[in-house]
Design a protein around this motif. Structure first.
Motif, PDB file in Angstrom:
ATOM      1  N   PHE A 206       0.831  -1.197   0.000  1.00  0.00           N
ATOM      2  CA  PHE A 206       0.000   0.000   0.000  1.00  0.00           C
ATOM      3  C   PHE A 206       0.870   1.253   0.000  1.00  0.00           C
ATOM      4  CE2 PHE A 206       0.777   1.426   4.268  1.00  0.00           C
ATOM      5  CZ  PHE A 206       1.002   0.277   5.005  1.00  0.00           C
ATOM      6  N   ILE A 207       0.240   2.339  -0.396  1.00  0.00           N
ATOM      7  CA  ILE A 207       0.918   3.638  -0.419  1.00  0.00           C
ATOM      8  C   ILE A 207       0.057   4.622   0.355  1.00  0.00           C
ATOM      9  CG2 ILE A 207       1.434   5.619  -1.875  1.00  0.00           C
ATOM     10  CD1 ILE A 207       2.268   3.962  -4.020  1.00  0.00           C
ATOM     11  N   LYS A 208       0.675   5.402   1.224  1.00  0.00           N
ATOM     12  CA  LYS A 208      -0.083   6.458   1.890  1.00  0.00           C
ATOM     13  C   LYS A 208      -0.017   7.663   0.970  1.00  0.00           C
ATOM     14  CE  LYS A 208      -0.017   5.296   6.729  1.00  0.00           C
ATOM     15  NZ  LYS A 208       0.146   5.749   8.083  1.00  0.00           N
ATOM     16  N   LEU A 209      -1.133   7.933   0.302  1.00  0.00           N
ATOM     17  CA  LEU A 209      -1.119   9.005  -0.686  1.00  0.00           C
ATOM     18  C   LEU A 209      -0.790  10.357  -0.078  1.00  0.00           C
ATOM     19  CD1 LEU A 209      -4.031   7.954  -3.019  1.00  0.00           C
ATOM     20  CD2 LEU A 209      -1.590   7.910  -3.454  1.00  0.00           C
ATOM     21  N   ARG A 210      -1.173  10.530   1.175  1.00  0.00           N
ATOM     22  CA  ARG A 210      -0.833  11.774   1.855  1.00  0.00           C
ATOM     23  C   ARG A 210       0.666  12.010   1.783  1.00  0.00           C
ATOM     24  NH1 ARG A 210      -2.434  15.170   6.134  1.00  0.00           N
ATOM     25  NH2 ARG A 210      -4.690  15.282   6.053  1.00  0.00           N
ATOM     26  N   ALA A 211       1.402  10.954   2.136  1.00  0.00           N
ATOM     27  CA  ALA A 211       2.860  11.069   2.142  1.00  0.00           C
ATOM     28  C   ALA A 211       3.386  11.230   0.720  1.00  0.00           C
ATOM     29  CB  ALA A 211       3.470   9.843   2.808  1.00  0.00           C
ATOM     30  N   LEU A 212       2.854  10.435  -0.195  1.00  0.00           N
ATOM     31  CA  LEU A 212       3.351  10.461  -1.562  1.00  0.00           C
ATOM     32  C   LEU A 212       3.194  11.824  -2.201  1.00  0.00           C
ATOM     33  CD1 LEU A 212       4.478   8.710  -3.866  1.00  0.00           C
ATOM     34  CD2 LEU A 212       2.152   8.480  -4.672  1.00  0.00           C
ATOM     35  N   PHE A 213       2.018  12.416  -2.047  1.00  0.00           N
ATOM     36  CA  PHE A 213       1.788  13.700  -2.696  1.00  0.00           C
ATOM     37  C   PHE A 213       2.156  14.870  -1.815  1.00  0.00           C
ATOM     38  CE2 PHE A 213       0.460  11.681  -6.263  1.00  0.00           C
ATOM     39  CZ  PHE A 213      -0.742  11.003  -6.196  1.00  0.00           C
ATOM     40  N   GLY A 214       2.607  14.577  -0.632  1.00  0.00           N
ATOM     41  CA  GLY A 214       3.026  15.652   0.266  1.00  0.00           C
ATOM     42  C   GLY A 214       1.911  16.637   0.544  1.00  0.00           C
ATOM     43  N   SER A 215       0.693  16.117   0.644  1.00  0.00           N
ATOM     44  CA  SER A 215      -0.429  17.048   0.847  1.00  0.00           C
ATOM     45  C   SER A 215      -0.651  17.334   2.310  1.00  0.00           C
ATOM     46  CB  SER A 215      -1.717  16.468   0.270  1.00  0.00           C
ATOM     47  OG  SER A 215      -1.546  15.130  -0.096  1.00  0.00           O
ATOM     48  N   GLY A 216      -0.715  18.555   2.617  1.00  0.00           N
ATOM     49  CA  GLY A 216      -1.070  18.937   3.990  1.00  0.00           C
ATOM     50  C   GLY A 216      -0.010  18.509   4.983  1.00  0.00           C
ATOM     51  N   ASP A 217      -0.184  18.908   6.214  1.00  0.00           N
ATOM     52  CA  ASP A 217       0.786  18.536   7.242  1.00  0.00           C
ATOM     53  C   ASP A 217       0.460  17.166   7.742  1.00  0.00           C
ATOM     54  OD1 ASP A 217      -0.330  21.645   8.320  1.00  0.00           O
ATOM     55  OD2 ASP A 217       1.484  21.311   7.114  1.00  0.00           O
TER      56      ASP A 217
END
Lengths: 112, 713
Positions: free
Chosen positions: B617-628
């Motif tokens: 799996f991929i944490k999209l938050r981390a991948l796209f660097g979205s938000g804190d």
């Protein structure tokens, strides 16, 4: 009324061709003697030919005469559907909750 | 005004030239086929005439010599040889070139005509009256008062007739192994058939002899084939069964038949009985069955015939009713529909916000209509792939000649439909794959004979629908992939080290490496962009995938999986921080919830269990660097499980919102190479959502997991 007999599911697997027609006839015949409701499962059938189609029709005739329910499970393999469609036994695709018996030409209320 | 006519003339001329190419290719294989020669003559004749009318003089004068030669072929004084076909194809190519330029055509181009004209003249002068004439089918001859008259029919306008066939197999027909259902299928394949099985003689189970045949058939068949072809189907069982064939209608279009007429024609009821029965208030069929004049099955069978005729009528009407539409107009229409879809999403959202019952109801109806409009418009853009396939006949022929091989092209599924843009983009990759097959796959004719194969190799192109995709297969019966050569080349290019062990699968994948190509010489036919890596990239860009299968000594198959449409897809809308993303619904397998605690328990390994597999799996938050980073981890994580080309992947998102009609807008040039995003869309409220490239991301995730040295179980 005799005690009602349990429903029986018959699974016909593999190639249902003329060389097994006799065996299938006997299996169905036994089932019709041993229960009030027969459910035929064709989901593992690889192929079917006229001899076996006729046997199924014959079983249905007997079932109707004896007041026994005779129907098919909902999952019919694509190859079997194709065969039946191309030879005219079914005229349209099976709907999602439709039972094969209701679609087969001349299957129900038949025989003259 | 004149310009418009000129444009139409050109369009029609190009079409004629495309068909003409095919006609010549077919003629090469059937040099005695009079119909094909006629068709070719008529095509050139038409082009010559129209060209003259609209001032395309160079075309018209070139076509003149061409026409003269074809005329000689037509009346049998010039025989159709391979050389002649070669010249004819070149002539056709030349006319096409002339059309590409507008009048006046540049001098250099005009001069190219000279050698060709000379060769045409040479053929024409060699022609001599001979006893040889193109053969004519017997069915082309018909009796008139003064003897026989020849009907010349152009291919494609073959007259269709409708036959009523009664097939009664003998009781013992199974005994010699006859497969009755297969015979019926074979018969039906001759055209459009409606098949009615009579099952009324099947007895009860106890009385049934399972090895006897009880069924018989009524079949209505509309076909170009003649009665003999129909009888041929039953040739091996003719003496053990009864076959009755009756022509019901000579031409395709037939007046609708009434039930009563059909029964009378079949001899199942007399006209008087029908008349009488019609006099009652009840339905004809019911009356006749009640009075035991006919059986219920006979009525059903007659009704099938009636339905068949109706179907054929509708069919002939629809083939007549088609019109030409300019591509740009269609594109404009699709754009507008796209806007409507977006607007409808806004309406939907607004009506939800306002919570007004009346508005909601209208919005829902609107949604249904838009969906229909969308489907309709998308289907207008669909074209059968057959036209692309035909283009390759020429490619195969020319390449075979050039490379000294003998090859035949077989196609299947030519009427499989695809979006027109997709078809356009498939052209080059397909040419490349075919070139590879002929160049590397198919062996030289002498080698093939030695190996016990047929001299001529077969390249098979097939297309079929599979879910939301079309599968296009290119297979050849050549030598299959040469793993050794591939490996050597890869070592040479520094793609793998010489001592590295590679499985067959891994060796196969090397072909897709950039710059790979094992062609030592860039051959003239396709020219630019060599390499399977280019093919893969082009197919990827279409949202599709490429797969190879190879059997040593037997051949290779390349399978292209292409999505049916590029413009509008069903998507799953998800939210990550303040941003929205869309995952193509066709790639989504399911959504699961998992406690963050359990996720963390996996430790370094970024894998989770889904059904019976371990999925990275991929944490999209981390991948796209979205938000804190979230101040506190949510208790439950939402994971969307999607399938890439070869791998499954889980996307950890903040929220799964739901279904979304996604109108795909391409990304600007600046963003086109961003990995992981394949496009964008505008949501109901005007925000932009990016569309995830599931394939790419799945590969990234797989790589990461592999890179950590942790195998996926």
């Amino acid at each position: 009324m005799p005690d009602s007999l349990p429903a029986k599911e018959i699974s016909l697997k593999g190639s249902l061709l003329v060389d097994r027609a006799k065996e299938i006839k006997e299996t169905l015949s036994r089932a019709l003697q041993e229960s009030d409701a027969v459910l035929v499962d064709l989901s593992s059938a690889a192929d079917i030919d006229l001899a076996c189609v006729q046997t199924l029709y014959a079983a249905k005739r007997t079932a109707e005469k004896k007041g026994i329910k005779f129907s098919f499970t909902l999952s019919i393999p694509e190859h079997v559907m194709k065969k039946l469609t191309k030879s005219g036994f079914i005229r349209r695709a099976l709907g999602s909750a439709e039972e094969l018996g209701s679609l087969l030409v001349g299957f129900t209320g038949s025989g003259e | 005004m004149l310009d418009q006519f000129k444009a139409t003339f050109k369009e029609e001329a190009y079409e004629l030239l495309a068909t003409l190419e095919n006609t010549f290719l077919e003629l090469e294989g059937q040099p005695l086929n009079g119909e094909l020669v006629n068709a070719a003559f008529r095509a050139i004749h038409t082009i010559k005439g129209s060209a003259a009318m609209f001032g395309f003089d160079s075309v018209s004068s070139f076509a003149h010599e061409f026409e003269t030669a074809l005329d000689l072929c037509r009346n049998g004084t010039l025989s159709v040889s391979k050389d002649f076909i070669g010249l004819a194809l070149k002539g056709r190519d030349y006319i096409k070139r002339l059309l590409d330029f507008d009048e006046p055509v540049p001098q250099e181009i005009l001069l190219e005509a000279q050698p060709l004209l000379e060769r045409f003249k040479a053929f024409s002068s060699k022609a001599s009256p001979s006893k040889f004439t193109a053969t004519m089918n017997e069915s082309n001859l018909s009796r008139t008062e003064s003897g026989f008259e020849k009907h010349v029919e152009s291919p494609g306008q073959q007259e269709r007739a409708t036959y009523r066939i009664e097939f009664r197999p003998g009781k013992d027909i199974f005994k010699n192994g006859t497969k009755v259902l297969n015979l019926i299928e074979e018969l039906a394949a001759l055209g459009d058939a409606d098949v009615f099985p009579h099952t009324e003689t099947i007895p009860e189970l106890d009385d049934l002899d399972p090895e006897s045949c009880y069924c018989w058939w009524d079949i209505i068949l509309t076909t170009e084939s003649d009665e003999n072809a129909i009888r041929d189907v039953f040739i091996f069982v003719a003496d053990q069964s009864d076959l009755r064939i009756e022509k019901v209608a000579q031409t395709e279009v037939v007046a609708t038949k009434r039930l009563g007429d059909i029964l009378v024609e079949r001899g199942e009821a007399s006209p008087e009985t029908i008349q009488e029965a019609l006099g009652t208030r009840k339905k004809l069929g019911d009356v006749l069955v009640e009075r035991n004049i006919v059986s219920r099955q006979q009525i059903e069978s007659a009704l099938v015939e009636q339905e068949h005729i109706k179907k054929m009528q509708e069919k002939s009407e629809s083939t007549v009713g088609s019109i030409r539409v300019a591509s740009e107009k269609l594109d404009a229409l699709v754009d507008l529909v796209g806007e409507l879809v977006t607007l409808q999403a806004r309406l939907s959202r607004t009506s939800l916000d306002l919570m007004d019952g009346q508005l909601s109801s209208i919005s829902e109806q609107f949604e249904r209509l838009i969906a229909q409009l969308r489907d309709n418009t998308m289907s207008i853009r669909m074209l059968p792939i057959g036209s692309t396939f035909n283009r390759f006949r020429r490619v195969v022929r020319d390449l075979s000649l050039e490379l000294g091989k003998e090859c035949e092209l077989v196609t299947e599924g030519a009427d499989t439909e695809l979006d027109k843009t997709v078809i356009e983009k498939l052209g080059d990759p397909l040419v490349h794959i075919i070139r590879n097959s002929i160049d590397h796959g198919i062996e030289a004719p002498a080698d093939r004979e030695r190996l016990g194969k047929q001299r001529s190799g077969v390249i098979k192109l097939s297309a079929l629908h599979s879910g939301a995709y079309v599968l296009i297969r290119i297979s050849d019966d050549g030598r299959g992939l040469d793993y050794k050569a591939i490996r050597e080349k890869a070592v040479q290019k520094g793609l793998v080290s010489s001592n590295q062990e590679l499985s067959e699968e891994e060796t196969m994948q090397l072909i897709f490496a950039p710059g790979f190509s094992t062609a030592k010489v860039v051959t003239t036919v396709s020219g630019r962009g060599v390499g399977m890596d280019v093919v893969k990239r082009e197919i990827d860009a279409l949202g599709g995938s490429v797969q190879l299968e190879s059997a040593s000594g037997q051949g290779m198959t390349v399978t292209l999986k292409i999505p049916l449409t590029l413009a509008i897809i069903e998507g799953l809308l998800v939210r990550i921080a303040e941003e929205y993303y869309v995952i193509p619904l066709s790639s989504v397998d399911g959504c699961i919830e998992i406690r963050s605690r359990d996720l963390a328990d996996m430790g370094e390994r970024k894998i989770i269990r889904y059904r019976d597999e371990f999925v990275p799996f991929i944490k999209l938050r981390a991948l796209f660097g979205s938000g804190d980073e979230l101040s506190e981890e949510p208790e439950i994580e939402q994971i969307v499980i999607a399938s890439g080309q070869d791998a499954r992947i889980g996307f950890v998102v903040d929220q799964v919102i739901g279904d979304n009609q996604t109108v795909i807008k391409p990304l600007g040039r600046l963003y086109r190479d961003v990995e992981g995003i394949s496009g964008a869309t505008i949501l109901g409220d005007g925000t932009v959502a990016l569309i995830l490239d599931v394939n790419r991301l799945a590969l990234v995730a797989q790589r990461e997991v592999a890179g950590r040295g942790e195998g996926v179980a």
